[in-house]
Design a protein around this motif. Structure first.
Motif, mmCIF file in Angstrom:
data_model
loop_
_atom_site.group_PDB
_atom_site.id
_atom_site.type_symbol
_atom_site.label_atom_id
_atom_site.label_comp_id
_atom_site.label_asym_id
_atom_site.label_seq_id
_atom_site.Cartn_x
_atom_site.Cartn_y
_atom_site.Cartn_z
ATOM 1 N N LYS A 168 135.385 -84.592 68.151
ATOM 2 C CA LYS A 168 134.751 -83.777 67.112
ATOM 3 C C LYS A 168 135.578 -83.800 65.828
ATOM 4 C CE LYS A 168 132.496 -79.297 66.610
ATOM 5 N NZ LYS A 168 132.195 -78.033 67.297
ATOM 6 N N VAL A 210 126.331 -76.206 62.189
ATOM 7 C CA VAL A 210 126.818 -76.271 63.568
ATOM 8 C C VAL A 210 126.103 -75.203 64.378
ATOM 9 C CG1 VAL A 210 128.849 -76.106 65.056
ATOM 10 C CG2 VAL A 210 129.064 -77.075 62.768
ATOM 11 N N GLN A 211 125.681 -75.586 65.574
ATOM 12 C CA GLN A 211 125.021 -74.661 66.485
ATOM 13 C C GLN A 211 125.756 -74.697 67.813
ATOM 14 O OE1 GLN A 211 121.279 -76.622 66.674
ATOM 15 N NE2 GLN A 211 120.627 -75.997 64.641
ATOM 16 N N SER A 212 125.929 -73.531 68.421
ATOM 17 C CA SER A 212 126.550 -73.460 69.741
ATOM 18 C C SER A 212 125.486 -73.667 70.807
ATOM 19 C CB SER A 212 127.215 -72.105 69.955
ATOM 20 O OG SER A 212 128.312 -71.979 69.093
ATOM 21 N N LEU A 213 125.848 -74.414 71.829
ATOM 22 C CA LEU A 213 124.977 -74.637 72.981
ATOM 23 C C LEU A 213 125.678 -74.088 74.217
ATOM 24 C CD1 LEU A 213 123.983 -78.360 72.283
ATOM 25 C CD2 LEU A 213 122.672 -76.322 71.717
ATOM 26 N N SER A 228 128.237 -78.076 71.738
ATOM 27 C CA SER A 228 127.739 -77.685 70.419
ATOM 28 C C SER A 228 126.929 -78.824 69.821
ATOM 29 C CB SER A 228 128.899 -77.316 69.488
ATOM 30 O OG SER A 228 129.771 -78.414 69.318
ATOM 31 N N ARG A 229 126.224 -78.513 68.765
ATOM 32 C CA ARG A 229 125.405 -79.496 68.062
ATOM 33 C C ARG A 229 125.727 -79.388 66.579
ATOM 34 N NH1 ARG A 229 119.972 -78.102 69.232
ATOM 35 N NH2 ARG A 229 120.117 -79.483 71.019
ATOM 36 N N LEU A 230 125.911 -80.527 65.961
ATOM 37 C CA LEU A 230 126.161 -80.595 64.525
ATOM 38 C C LEU A 230 125.027 -81.390 63.902
ATOM 39 C CD1 LEU A 230 129.515 -81.091 62.844
ATOM 40 C CD2 LEU A 230 127.616 -82.448 62.068
ATOM 41 N N GLU A 247 125.486 -84.230 69.271
ATOM 42 C CA GLU A 247 125.722 -83.249 70.331
ATOM 43 C C GLU A 247 127.088 -83.512 70.953
ATOM 44 O OE1 GLU A 247 122.522 -83.207 73.116
ATOM 45 O OE2 GLU A 247 121.075 -82.539 71.609
ATOM 46 N N SER A 301 131.491 -79.981 76.309
ATOM 47 C CA SER A 301 132.414 -78.847 76.302
ATOM 48 C C SER A 301 133.845 -79.247 75.952
ATOM 49 C CB SER A 301 132.387 -78.137 77.660
ATOM 50 O OG SER A 301 132.708 -79.062 78.683
ATOM 51 N N ASP A 339 134.503 -81.196 73.374
ATOM 52 C CA ASP A 339 134.393 -81.600 71.966
ATOM 53 C C ASP A 339 134.403 -83.114 71.783
ATOM 54 O OD1 ASP A 339 133.996 -79.091 70.946
ATOM 55 O OD2 ASP A 339 136.097 -78.753 70.438
#
Length: 99
Positions: free
Chosen positions: A44, A61-64, A68-70, A86, A89, A91
């Motif tokens: 990442k 950035v979104q947490s999953l 996460s998704r950028l 995507e 965990s 990174d």
């Protein structure tokens, strides 16, 4: 006199259009070409470092649940080209796709 003003107005409109097309193309190229660099396993920090070189990019950035998704796009292309990355965990890139 009116003819000279009309010519100047047309030239300014053409210059504005050409500048807009150039910026749109460069913004598109940033999203498309940078997205191709992100293969599974890339960290990442490496992704963020590469995206920081972009002049026209917008990042979100979104947490999953499992990572996460950028999303990288450009306001200059009205978000038409988007790179969705995507991370797992740890990174690391799970997948990157151009949408």
């Amino acid at each position: 006199m009116k003819k000279a003003i009309l010519i100047i107005a047309v030239l300014l409109a053409c210059a504005w259009l050409l500048t807009g097309l150039f910026v749109w193309r460069e913004a598109r190229n940033e999203v498309v070409f940078l997205c191709g660099n992100f293969t599974p396993g890339v960290s990442k920090t490496s992704v963020l470092r590469q995206l920081a070189t972009g002049e026209f990019l917008r990042l979100s950035v979104q947490s999953l649940n499992d990572g996460s998704r950028l999303v990288a796009d450009s306001p200059y292309t009205l978000g038409y080209y988007r790179c969705v990355i995507e991370f797992d965990s740890n990174d690391k890139v799970r997948r990157a796709s151009l949408e």
